[in-house]
Design a protein around this motif. Structure first.
Motif, PDB file in Angstrom:
ATOM      1  N   SER A   1       0.826  -1.205   0.000  1.00 49.03           N
ATOM      2  CA  SER A   1       0.000   0.000   0.000  1.00 49.03           C
ATOM      3  C   SER A   1       0.863   1.259   0.000  1.00 49.03           C
ATOM      4  CB  SER A   1      -0.938   0.005   1.212  1.00 49.03           C
ATOM      5  OG  SER A   1      -0.198  -0.013   2.421  1.00 49.03           O
TER       6      SER A   1
ATOM      7  N   ILE B   1       2.239   1.781  -3.511  1.00 49.46           N
ATOM      8  CA  ILE B   1       1.191   2.299  -4.394  1.00 49.46           C
ATOM      9  C   ILE B   1       0.974   3.789  -4.161  1.00 49.46           C
ATOM     10  CG2 ILE B   1      -1.284   2.233  -4.885  1.00 49.46           C
ATOM     11  CD1 ILE B   1      -1.219  -0.745  -4.473  1.00 49.46           C
ATOM     12  N   LEU B   2       0.899   4.195  -2.901  1.00 46.53           N
ATOM     13  CA  LEU B   2       0.693   5.606  -2.593  1.00 46.53           C
ATOM     14  C   LEU B   2       1.865   6.461  -3.068  1.00 46.53           C
ATOM     15  CD1 LEU B   2      -0.848   5.319   0.991  1.00 46.53           C
ATOM     16  CD2 LEU B   2      -2.030   5.937  -1.123  1.00 46.53           C
TER      17      LEU B   2
ATOM     18  N   ALA C   1      -5.529   1.791  -3.029  1.00 50.82           N
ATOM     19  CA  ALA C   1      -4.393   1.227  -2.295  1.00 50.82           C
ATOM     20  C   ALA C   1      -4.880   0.264  -1.210  1.00 50.82           C
ATOM     21  CB  ALA C   1      -3.558   2.349  -1.672  1.00 50.82           C
ATOM     22  N   TYR C   2      -5.932   0.644  -0.480  1.00 49.68           N
ATOM     23  CA  TYR C   2      -6.480  -0.228   0.554  1.00 49.68           C
ATOM     24  C   TYR C   2      -6.989  -1.547  -0.029  1.00 49.68           C
ATOM     25  CZ  TYR C   2      -6.508   3.503   4.100  1.00 49.68           C
ATOM     26  OH  TYR C   2      -6.142   4.462   5.013  1.00 49.68           O
TER      27      TYR C   2
ATOM     28  N   SER D   1      -1.033   2.969   6.633  1.00 49.62           N
ATOM     29  CA  SER D   1      -0.974   3.578   5.307  1.00 49.62           C
ATOM     30  C   SER D   1      -1.514   5.006   5.324  1.00 49.62           C
ATOM     31  CB  SER D   1      -1.771   2.744   4.300  1.00 49.62           C
ATOM     32  OG  SER D   1      -1.306   1.413   4.254  1.00 49.62           O
TER      33      SER D   1
END
Length: 224
Positions: free
Chosen positions: A32, A35-36, A60-61, A114
């Motif tokens: 995650s 991705i962020l 992302a989650y 995250s």
């Protein structure tokens, strides 16, 4: 009380097992965060960028959550532990709810970690709306958990379960993810909650309906 004790025992067992190795937790958090970070480079944070933040966060989650949910029943395959668990005095619904509760706790932990990265990377300010954001996360995460845990049980004996699980759950998660994205974006852009109240109702209805269906049909999924 016995039923509740069975649920909590199974949940505690799964959490202890995960905390020993932290395989799913570490992989999900790392995934995650990556991705962020990639999204932060891929999108120009100009004026109006806030309209996309809810979508980025919940994408992302959802991607990271699949890593946690996929391990739910797969960890029971060694030494025929799944057969022993099904043969135990605990009813299938208690097994399901115990595993769902453990997955729920793990997903919330991944989301919380995250979220800190998300706030730093995108300079997000909740300005007193964190309780509402927490409510949205609790409702949406439970919806993801129920669907993911159910299909984790359904695909546990498939040789390509790592690929099949996301294929099966993401279409069903569309109402949950859409609701969470709209509500989160609204909170970040100071849209009144009353404007998006219908999406909050969708989350509540989804959780109630699919939790009930999962509890009713999990016997057929595990035993049938």
């Amino acid at each position: 009380m016995t039923y509740l004790r069975q649920i909590l025992t199974i949940a505690a067992k799964d959490l202890r097992s995960e905390m020993r190795t932290k395989e799913a937790l570490n992989a999900s958090v790392a995934f995650s965060v990556v991705i962020l970070i990639l999204f932060s480079f891929a999108f120009d944070q100009a004026e109006g960028f806030e309209a996309f933040l809810g979508g980025l966060l919940w994408l992302a989650y959802s991607f990271a959550g699949a890593l946690v949910l996929n391990r739910s029943f797969a960890r029971e395959l060694q030494n025929d532990c799944l057969d022993a668990l099904i043969s135990s005095p605990a009813p299938p619904s208690a097994i399901f709810l115990g595993k769902a509760l453990a997955n729920y706790a793990l997903l919330l932990a991944v989301e919380l970690l995250s979220l800190g990265v998300f706030i730093v990377l995108y300079d997000v300010r909740f300005s007193g709306k964190f309780p509402l954001m927490l409510l949205v996360s609790l409702l949406a995460t439970w919806g993801m958990t129920v669907i993911g845990t159910t299909f984790s049980a359904l695909t546990v004996n498939l040789t390509m379960r790592e690929l099949m699980l996301p294929v099966l759950i993401y279409p069903l998660l569309i109402p949950v993810l859409m609701s969470a994205m709209v509500l989160t974006t609204g909170l970040l852009t100071d849209v009144p909650l009353a404007t998006n109240m219908v999406w909050l109702r969708v989350l509540v209805a989804f959780d109630i309906v699919f939790t009930g269906l999962a509890v009713v049909f999990i016997d057929d999924v595990l035993v049938g």
